[in-house]
Design an enzyme around this catalytic site. Structure first.
Site, mmCIF file in Angstrom:
data_model
loop_
_atom_site.group_PDB
_atom_site.id
_atom_site.type_symbol
_atom_site.label_atom_id
_atom_site.label_comp_id
_atom_site.label_asym_id
_atom_site.label_seq_id
_atom_site.Cartn_x
_atom_site.Cartn_y
_atom_site.Cartn_z
ATOM 1 N N GLU A 75 -2.477 19.217 14.207
ATOM 2 C CA GLU A 75 -1.447 19.599 13.235
ATOM 3 C C GLU A 75 -0.136 19.932 13.943
ATOM 4 O O GLU A 75 -0.106 20.191 15.140
ATOM 5 C CB GLU A 75 -1.897 20.834 12.430
ATOM 6 N N ASP A 108 -6.162 23.471 14.321
ATOM 7 C CA ASP A 108 -6.848 24.274 13.301
ATOM 8 C C ASP A 108 -8.349 23.990 13.406
ATOM 9 O O ASP A 108 -8.892 23.147 12.695
ATOM 10 C CB ASP A 108 -6.302 23.899 11.911
ATOM 11 N N GLN A 121 -17.695 24.845 6.043
ATOM 12 C CA GLN A 121 -16.675 24.448 5.063
ATOM 13 C C GLN A 121 -17.300 23.754 3.854
ATOM 14 O O GLN A 121 -16.947 24.033 2.705
ATOM 15 C CB GLN A 121 -15.669 23.514 5.748
ATOM 16 N N LYS A 143 -12.476 28.262 8.765
ATOM 17 C CA LYS A 143 -11.173 27.993 9.371
ATOM 18 C C LYS A 143 -10.600 29.184 10.138
ATOM 19 O O LYS A 143 -9.761 28.992 11.016
ATOM 20 C CB LYS A 143 -10.159 27.632 8.268
HETATM 21 CA CA CA Z 1 -6.067 22.365 8.613
#
Ligand code: CA
Length: 439
Positions: free
Chosen positions: A212, A244, A251, A264
């Site tokens: 990211e 991340d 999840q 996360k």
């Molecule tokens: Ca992410």
């Protein structure tokens, strides 16, 4: 965000620091990214900019009176241990400081010896997080990522109906943001191995990274006010690399109905250098065109200048090195290569959207893009996509295979900007190694 270039972007400009003039260097004089360091002499973090293989100590420069006296406030904030006050000063003063530093560190510096006395080798200092990040929001701005991931879970409807209208995001966790180089411990979490099994609490089995880009907010907004899209770019201080880390098994079990949580927030890794919006001016481009038939952004997310130059042409790469590769001395292996310009939403749109309900942003807030994937199969920004949910394997040069990360694996993100007529600038690296789950 200032979109025009000036003499600080001149590709022929050279620095008094010779290593900054070497082709391929991430930190030539046209870059000047901000960070913070400590060393044996300076236990309290000090702000700096990167130049070649050195850091330029801003606190020392301020004490020597090198940062100009017509703007005392600039020298004052450069003596602080984090960048937040400087970020809150706004784009006019960021530009003033950039010009001061460009002159000071230039080949024909008027204060050559004094400037040189503020330089330290990067290898002799320890970088620390340069920003006190109050809030962290993670977007989902890559339509390619959203479609690839959506196809794994909902083959018939990969993209949810809101995707092309709303820049989707969730509130992340600021306390677990760590600097590049810090090990990341495999988390424990609740998951289900098969649909009919009972959930269990165990170390994550499907650990992943996400490539990211993060935008750091400069000047914020008052609670109840919104930042108009036409001004949104001016509120972004700069960009840095973000990993991340994601526990995919956790999840998959927890994400409905409120989105990701413990999958996360166990760790997010940032690169040490914040490349300023100013330095990125030569690399601003139009966003990738929206496919015919896609809705136009609503008026509060639509701006002509943003549509012409609101995206960034930044090449982003991910490298993987297993413990066995490291032991054998084999180099990190590149597993993907993408470009930030392929995001569906610009950072200005993300920022304008974030404040559009009156939510107040503050200097130092982090807005991450979400996983950056492109249209090509080689531009998928996480293992979940590269291995189609773990059903395929990546082959490493050591002969090892990976569907998700193993203990000892090192993930290394790099990024740089390159185009004819401009000096190449780089972001440095964002590195993290996975260590075993706690007993
Ligand atoms: Ca992410």
């Amino acid at each position: 965000m200032k979109m025009e270039t000036d003499q600080t972007h001149d590709p022929s400009a050279r620095s008094l620091v010779e290593s900054a003039n070497v082709a391929g260097c991430d930190f030539p004089i046209q870059n000047l990214p901000f960070g913070a360091f400590s060393n044996e002499a300076q236990a309290c973090p000090r702000l700096c900019v990167a130049i070649g293989d050195c850091v330029f100590d801003l606190n020392a420069a301020a004490e020597l009176g090198l940062l100009g006296d017509e703007e005392e406030i600039i020298a004052a904030v450069c003596g602080e241990p984090c960048l937040n006050s400087l970020m809150g000063l706004g784009s006019r003063r960021w530009r003033t400081l950039r010009h001061i530093l460009f002159t000071l560190l230039g080949e024909r510096s008027p204060h050559r010896e004094a400037a040189a006395s503020c330089l330290l080798r990067q290898r002799d200092v320890t970088m620390v997080l340069p920003v006190a990040i109050g809030d962290y929001t993670d977007f989902y701005a890559s339509v390619h990522h959203a479609a690839n991931v959506g196809a794994l879970f909902r083959p018939d409807h990969p993209l949810l109906p809101n995707y092309k209208w709303v820049p989707i995001a969730y509130h992340g966790r600021a306390s677990s943001i760590v600097l590049s180089g810090r090990a990341v411990r495999r988390p424990w979490g609740q998951s289900k191995t098969a649909p009919d099994d009972a959930p269990q609490y165990a170390p994550c089995r499907r650990l992943d990274y996400e490539l990211e880009m993060g935008a750091l907010v400069g000047v914020g907004n008052e609670l109840g006010e919104a930042i108009p899209i036409a001004c949104a770019a001016e509120h972004i201080f700069g960009l840095c690399l973000v990993n991340d880390w994601s526990a995919r098994d956790v999840q998959a079990w927890e994400y409905q109905p409120l989105g990701p949580f413990l999958s996360k927030n166990f760790a997010t890794t940032l690169s040490p250098w914040i490349v300023t919006a100013e330095a990125l001016a030569p690399f601003r481009v139009a966003p990738a065109p929206r496919p015919a038939g896609d809705p136009k952004p609503l008026p509060h997310l639509a701006d002509a200048q943003d549509q012409q130059r609101g995206a960034f042409d930044i090449i982003v790469e991910v490298f993987l090195q297993s413990a066995a590769m490291r032991a054998a001395g084999s180099a990190p292996h590149r597993i993907s290569r993408g470009n930030v310009r392929d995001l569906y939403w610009t950072f200005a749109q993300m920022l304008a959207h974030h404040s559009s309900n009156g939510c107040n942003l503050r200097p130092g807030d982090l807005l991450a893009s979400g996983t950056i994937s492109g249209p090509a199969a080689t531009a998928r920004g996480c293992l979940l996509e590269l291995t189609r949910g773990g059903s395929e394997q990546i082959l490493l040069p050591s002969g090892e295979q990976r569907s998700f990360l193993e203990d000892g694996d090192e993930v290394r993100i790099r990024a740089y900007c390159e185009r004819a007529g401009a000096a190449r600038i780089g972001f440095g690296e964002c590195v993290g190694t996975v260590t075993a789950a706690r007993n």
